[in-house]
Design a protein around this motif. Structure first.
Motif, mmCIF file in Angstrom:
data_model
loop_
_atom_site.group_PDB
_atom_site.id
_atom_site.type_symbol
_atom_site.label_atom_id
_atom_site.label_comp_id
_atom_site.label_asym_id
_atom_site.label_seq_id
_atom_site.Cartn_x
_atom_site.Cartn_y
_atom_site.Cartn_z
ATOM 1 N N MET A 1 0.538 -1.466 0.086
ATOM 2 C CA MET A 1 -0.011 0.112 -0.472
ATOM 3 C C MET A 1 1.003 1.147 0.007
ATOM 4 N N ASP A 2 0.776 2.162 -1.082
ATOM 5 C CA ASP A 2 1.680 2.988 -1.384
ATOM 6 C C ASP A 2 0.745 3.931 -1.725
ATOM 7 N N GLY A 3 0.864 5.413 -0.697
ATOM 8 C CA GLY A 3 0.137 6.704 -1.474
ATOM 9 C C GLY A 3 0.239 7.918 -0.514
ATOM 10 N N ILE A 4 -0.016 8.971 -0.733
ATOM 11 C CA ILE A 4 -0.178 9.902 0.327
ATOM 12 C C ILE A 4 -2.201 10.738 0.481
ATOM 13 N N LEU A 5 -1.694 10.094 2.042
ATOM 14 C CA LEU A 5 -3.504 10.251 2.748
ATOM 15 C C LEU A 5 -3.159 12.739 2.772
ATOM 16 N N ARG B 1 -1.769 6.410 14.580
ATOM 17 C CA ARG B 1 -3.423 5.838 14.191
ATOM 18 C C ARG B 1 -3.452 5.273 12.835
ATOM 19 N N VAL B 2 -2.485 5.511 11.780
ATOM 20 C CA VAL B 2 -2.904 5.691 10.852
ATOM 21 C C VAL B 2 -2.027 4.148 10.507
ATOM 22 N N LEU C 1 -3.860 1.278 9.017
ATOM 23 C CA LEU C 1 -3.725 0.764 7.537
ATOM 24 C C LEU C 1 -2.597 -0.747 7.625
ATOM 25 N N HIS C 2 -2.375 -0.891 9.193
ATOM 26 C CA HIS C 2 -1.269 -2.059 9.418
ATOM 27 C C HIS C 2 -0.531 -2.265 8.451
ATOM 28 N N GLU D 1 -13.883 4.254 8.903
ATOM 29 C CA GLU D 1 -14.934 3.952 8.153
ATOM 30 C C GLU D 1 -14.053 3.181 7.188
ATOM 31 N N ALA D 2 -13.387 4.100 6.051
ATOM 32 C CA ALA D 2 -12.634 3.281 5.188
ATOM 33 C C ALA D 2 -12.312 2.056 4.976
ATOM 34 N N ALA D 3 -11.228 1.677 6.137
ATOM 35 C CA ALA D 3 -10.465 0.769 6.389
ATOM 36 C C ALA D 3 -11.735 -0.555 6.770
#
Length: 319
Positions: free
Chosen positions: A1-5, A21-22, A26-27, A212-214
């Motif tokens: 999982m690669d990217g920017i939040l 928390r992230v 996201l584990h 919620e998305a997770a």
């Protein structure tokens, strides 16, 4: 999982709290933030995941924007409302015109002294730890640029500002310096970051939305490609042969900034120029494939007249 939040940090959490928390949601272990926000502040906090942690340093190169509330008539040791009050003074009846005249003096390139309570490291230790231990600190001034400074509201003793500035600018220091210039002292009472590099507040998400998305398996919808962190650099589109050299860290030849024209495409020894360089010639370029995806950041070496990859994001990068 690669990217920017693009996370909308709430008041009360540290930037490290948000990262923790992230990681749990996201584990993922490879998670970091770009551009610290104090617990007092809220708003845009870029969170980099996986390979995107390698572009965190470049994410705020195009500057930041804030809305700040500043209280006149007092000084604190942290330069914000959470610090210990050092002095209190009466606030003159400033007019908007007087305040705007003083604010204009803060526009443009300048040297700014960071707050003693900051994350800047002195001999490997954060300045705030030494300040908390009672040590008297005098940090070195650093170059910053304040591009926009607008007085939104003034109701004695509080004023609200809209600010656009370079990375590395401390709004707490701006508040403190403004108080010094006005002669009555000042400290930061609230701060909202509305932009960090290409990320804006209107497109940010809360930690609750991320949770919620997770839970629903829709995390990918909020992950932005790492390419956005480098969009402010010119692009060199290379063919497959040159890309392989880049992915192995090898330099390659192509006209550089001194050529007077910027190459938009590199195919072996050939190139096609499409735009004149601006006055401030960039010395870095992102290396893109035929589909426009960024695979590396390269630096121009004028002595050798070649481009040298300095940060490569493949071949481990996923499609």
């Amino acid at each position: 999982m690669d990217g920017i939040l693009n996370i909308n940090k709430p008041v009360g959490l540290t930037s490290h709290d948000v990262v923790a928390r992230v990681r749990r949601l996201l584990h993922q272990r490879r998670v970091g933030h770009a551009g610290t926000l104090d617990p007092l502040a809220r708003g845009v906090l870029p969170i980099c995941v996986g390979l995107a942690t390698r572009v965190a340093d470049y994410l705020s190169e195009s500057g930041k924007a804030y809305q700040a509330e500043i209280v006149l008539g007092g000084e604190t040791d942290t330069y914000d409302r959470e610090g210990r009050i050092l002095s209190m003074q009466p606030v003159p009846d400033f007019t908007r015109e007087q305040l705007e005249g003083v604010l204009r003096a803060f526009l443009g390139p300048q040297l700014q002294v960071p707050p003693p309570y900051s994350a800047i490291k002195l001999q490997g230790e954060p300045a705030y730890r030494r300040a908390r231990a009672g040590e008297s600190l005098k940090l070195e001034a650093r170059p910053v640029v304040i591009e926009r400074l607008v007085l939104l509201a003034w109701e004695k003793p509080r004023l609200q500002l809209e600010i656009e500035c370079s990375k590395g600018t401390y709004i707490r220091s701006l508040a403190h310096d403004l108080g010094q210039r006005l002669g009555c002292g000042a400290y930061l009472s609230a701060l909202l970051r509305t932009r960090s590099g290409p990320l804006i507040l209107q497109e940010s998400i809360t930690l609750e939305q991320l949770a919620e998305a997770a839970e629903s398996g829709q995390l990918e919808r909020y992950l932005l490609p790492l390419d956005i962190a480098l969009q402010h650099y010119p692009a060199l589109v290379v063919d497959a042969r040159t890309l392989q050299r880049v992915l192995h860290g090898n330099s390659f030849r192509a006209p550089g900034p001194e050529a007077g024209l910027w190459p938009s495409r590199v195919t072996g020894p050939g190139w096609r120029a499409t735009a004149s360089l601006q006055e401030e010639e960039p010395r870095l370029a992102r290396i893109c494939d035929e589909q426009g995806r960024t695979w590396a950041l390269a630096a121009w070496k004028p002595e050798q007249q070649l481009w040298q990859p300095m940060r490569v994001f493949g071949p481990e990068r996923r499609s």
